[in-house]
Design a protein around this motif. Structure first.
Motif, PDB file in Angstrom:
ATOM      1  N   ARG A  42     -23.395  64.558  77.756  1.00 48.08           N
ATOM      2  CA  ARG A  42     -24.961  64.988  77.161  1.00 48.08           C
ATOM      3  C   ARG A  42     -25.377  65.137  76.276  1.00 48.08           C
ATOM      4  N   ASP A  43     -23.814  65.054  74.784  1.00 46.64           N
ATOM      5  CA  ASP A  43     -23.507  65.608  73.206  1.00 46.64           C
ATOM      6  C   ASP A  43     -24.026  64.002  73.006  1.00 46.64           C
ATOM      7  N   GLY A  44     -23.595  63.087  73.527  1.00 45.35           N
ATOM      8  CA  GLY A  44     -23.546  62.104  72.795  1.00 45.35           C
ATOM      9  C   GLY A  44     -22.273  61.624  72.839  1.00 45.35           C
ATOM     10  N   ARG A  45     -20.926  62.266  72.568  1.00 49.97           N
ATOM     11  CA  ARG A  45     -20.189  61.385  72.858  1.00 49.97           C
ATOM     12  C   ARG A  45     -19.502  60.336  73.982  1.00 49.97           C
ATOM     13  N   ARG A  46     -18.701  59.509  73.868  1.00 48.99           N
ATOM     14  CA  ARG A  46     -18.304  58.805  74.500  1.00 48.99           C
ATOM     15  C   ARG A  46     -16.785  59.067  75.401  1.00 48.99           C
ATOM     16  N   VAL A  47     -16.813  58.798  76.669  1.00 46.02           N
ATOM     17  CA  VAL A  47     -16.024  59.341  77.133  1.00 46.02           C
ATOM     18  C   VAL A  47     -15.316  57.716  78.217  1.00 46.02           C
ATOM     19  N   LEU A  48     -13.763  57.896  77.842  1.00 42.11           N
ATOM     20  CA  LEU A  48     -13.424  56.328  79.137  1.00 42.11           C
ATOM     21  C   LEU A  48     -13.100  57.601  79.811  1.00 42.11           C
ATOM     22  N   VAL A  49     -13.340  56.509  81.269  1.00 41.17           N
ATOM     23  CA  VAL A  49     -12.975  57.039  82.716  1.00 41.17           C
ATOM     24  C   VAL A  49     -12.762  56.233  83.018  1.00 41.17           C
ATOM     25  N   ARG A  50     -12.250  56.748  84.479  1.00 43.58           N
ATOM     26  CA  ARG A  50     -11.449  55.586  85.772  1.00 43.58           C
ATOM     27  C   ARG A  50     -12.008  56.334  86.763  1.00 43.58           C
ATOM     28  N   ALA A  51     -12.918  55.211  87.188  1.00 45.83           N
ATOM     29  CA  ALA A  51     -13.129  55.336  88.395  1.00 45.83           C
ATOM     30  C   ALA A  51     -12.806  54.460  89.761  1.00 45.83           C
ATOM     31  N   GLN A  52     -13.141  54.952  90.436  1.00 45.32           N
ATOM     32  CA  GLN A  52     -12.966  54.248  91.994  1.00 45.32           C
ATOM     33  C   GLN A  52     -14.217  54.175  92.797  1.00 45.32           C
ATOM     34  N   VAL A  53     -14.732  52.850  92.990  1.00 46.28           N
ATOM     35  CA  VAL A  53     -15.874  52.185  93.285  1.00 46.28           C
ATOM     36  C   VAL A  53     -15.428  51.920  94.489  1.00 46.28           C
ATOM     37  N   SER A  54     -16.656  52.562  95.669  1.00 45.44           N
ATOM     38  CA  SER A  54     -17.027  52.273  97.674  1.00 45.44           C
ATOM     39  C   SER A  54     -18.699  51.988  97.228  1.00 45.44           C
ATOM     40  N   ALA A  55     -17.922  50.550  97.840  1.00 44.31           N
ATOM     41  CA  ALA A  55     -19.560  50.578  98.871  1.00 44.31           C
ATOM     42  C   ALA A  55     -19.577  51.374  99.724  1.00 44.31           C
TER      43      ALA A  55
END
Length: 474
Positions: free
Chosen positions: A118-131
């Protein structure tokens, strides 16, 4: 766009947040009884959760997602997509395509991409995507119920956390695997019952057992000596939580027929669960390395230095004695410390085959407490095969061990507690002028080669003093 927070009474209230994307509204009878539980589970997740309907709008946003990115549920749910707020505009198309492609594969897929806080910083995330198939997606915790997907199209959801935290976890797991399988450092995880729960490859070799055969069994099945000290260290760490470092444990393996003593320099660290409010001890990590050769070399060096010092002091003291025989007896008092429990000086008798006369004993006053002759000038009545007579006849050192049998020691006219004996001849100017005897009790190990060399060194000095005194003939 900010979503309108639903009321608890309406069909889109908290009870209806668990409704699946594209599913029909719940019946008027009220919410399903398990929806509150599912809501609590989703809110308690330790990863951020974001679900999106088929049109890309956000339908779910849990508390962990709010903690990671700072966007509250009210500002996240209902937005038409992630662009412009959770993802940079320049990255929005690429992230959206990545999510769609991962969901289209029909299986869980792990992806990495950058989100915006929300304060404009970029955060690298690791996500598990599911349909989420139409009519199969949970609607609920942290999001507003939606009725998208009625045309048969489903949405997707992704659970995410900071990639750095995931990398740290993977590094920890990788380190654990390396310690157990590849590292030279031996590792054993012991549970609260002091039974091994995991054994590394190096530890398996050091203990001489298979990795699986030790699991769940007491350590006493592997160790003959030293198990009490090991279990005491483990219990101390379990009770106090304080790690122990650089602990030197001397142990003997039960299956070792030679009963060789091994020295393990050990570290002990208590393992606790990070999930409880208070640390719950799960066991102790025992890390050790075999330093037997190093410790033995260090001990031998220490012993050699001490013995050399004692010989030097004895030589200096003997040099100040007017009577050389007094100097010879003084050698016994100096060298006995740390070497043996008793020492006898017997001189050969001229004209008598195998005759020996007791000239001195050290320490003084101990001979009268057990069977044995006192220094009186009377020949000692040794049996025919006595070690002292054998050393006198051979002109070489004789070592014997009685195994703690008191009768064995008494028969040889030695103190009853004697277990090990060493008899070495006194040689001077090509003649044997007597025999020097050293005795050890049950608390000492048998005489080895280094002890034999030391005894012979002492005997050469004592023989020179005896010969000088001219006392080889009583």
């Amino acid at each position: 766009m900010t979503a309108q927070r639903p009321t608890a009474a309406g069909p889109t209230g908290p009870g209806s947040r668990l409704r699946k994307v594209g599913a029909a509204p719940p019946p008027e009878a009220g919410p399903l009884p398990d929806r509150g539980l599912l809501t609590a589970l989703m809110e308690a997740m330790e990863v951020g959760l974001c679900a999106m309907a088929a049109d890309g709008s956000v339908t779910h946003w849990n508390r962990e997602a709010e903690r990671l990115l700072g966007w509250p549920e009210a500002e996240a749910v209902g937005r038409p997509g992630l662009a412009g707020w959770a993802v940079r505009e320049a990255d929005a198309d690429a992230v959206a395509a990545l999510l769609r492609d991962a969901a289209a594969e029909g299986r869980h897929r792990v992806q990495e991409f950058a989100l915006l806080t929300r304060d404009g910083r970029r955060v690298l995330v690791r996500a598990q995507v599911s349909a989420v198939a139409a009519g199969a997606a949970p609607d609920g915790a942290g999001g507003q119920g939606r009725e998208d997907g009625e045309d048969g199209e489903g949405g997707l959801y992704f659970a995410f956390s900071e990639a750095r935290a995931q990398v740290d976890l993977e590094r920890s797991l990788g380190l654990s695997e390396a310690l157990f399988d590849e590292a030279p450092l031996a590792v054993v995880l012991v549970d609260a019952d002091l039974r091994p729960a995991a054994v590394g490859a190096s530890a398996s070799r050091a203990l001489g057992v298979d990795r699986g055969s030790l699991l769940g069994h007491p350590l006493g099945e592997v160790l003959r000596d030293g198990v009490e000290e090991l279990e005491s260290a483990l219990q101390h760490v379990l009770a106090t939580g304080e790690p122990l470092g650089s602990v030197k444990l001397w142990a003997t393996l039960r299956d070792d027929e030679e009963r060789r003593r091994r020295c393990w320099r050990s570290q002990f660290v208590r393992l606790g669960s990070p999930l409880g409010d208070e640390p719950v001890p799960l066991g102790v990590a025992w890390l050790f390395e075999d330093v037997t050769e190093r410790e033995q070399a260090e001990q031998e060096g220490t012993v050699l230095r001490f013995r050399a010092t004692q010989l030097r002091r004895a030589g200096l003291a003997a040099a100040e004695c007017e009577d050389p025989m007094e100097g010879a007896v003084g050698y016994l008092d100096f060298v006995l410390a740390g070497f043996a429990d008793h020492a006898y000086l017997d001189l050969a008798v001229d004209g008598e085959v195998g005759g020996l006369v007791r000239a001195a004993a050290s320490p003084l006053g101990t001979v009268a407490q057990d069977p044995g002759p006192e220094p009186s000038g009377i020949p000692v009545r040794y049996a025919e095969l006595h070690p002292a007579l054998r050393a006198l006849e051979r002109g070489g050192t004789v070592c014997v061990t009685g195994g703690g049998d008191a009768a064995w020691a008494v028969d040889r006219r030695w103190p009853s507690a004697t277990v090990h004996g060493l008899c070495t001849p006194l040689r001077s100017r090509g003649r044997t002028v007597g025999v020097l005897t050293f005795l050890r009790g049950p608390g000492r190990r048998r005489f080895d080669r280094s002890d034999l060399a030391y005894a012979e060194d002492i005997a050469s000095r004592v023989a020179a003093a005896v010969d000088l005194a001219g006392r080889h003939t009583p």
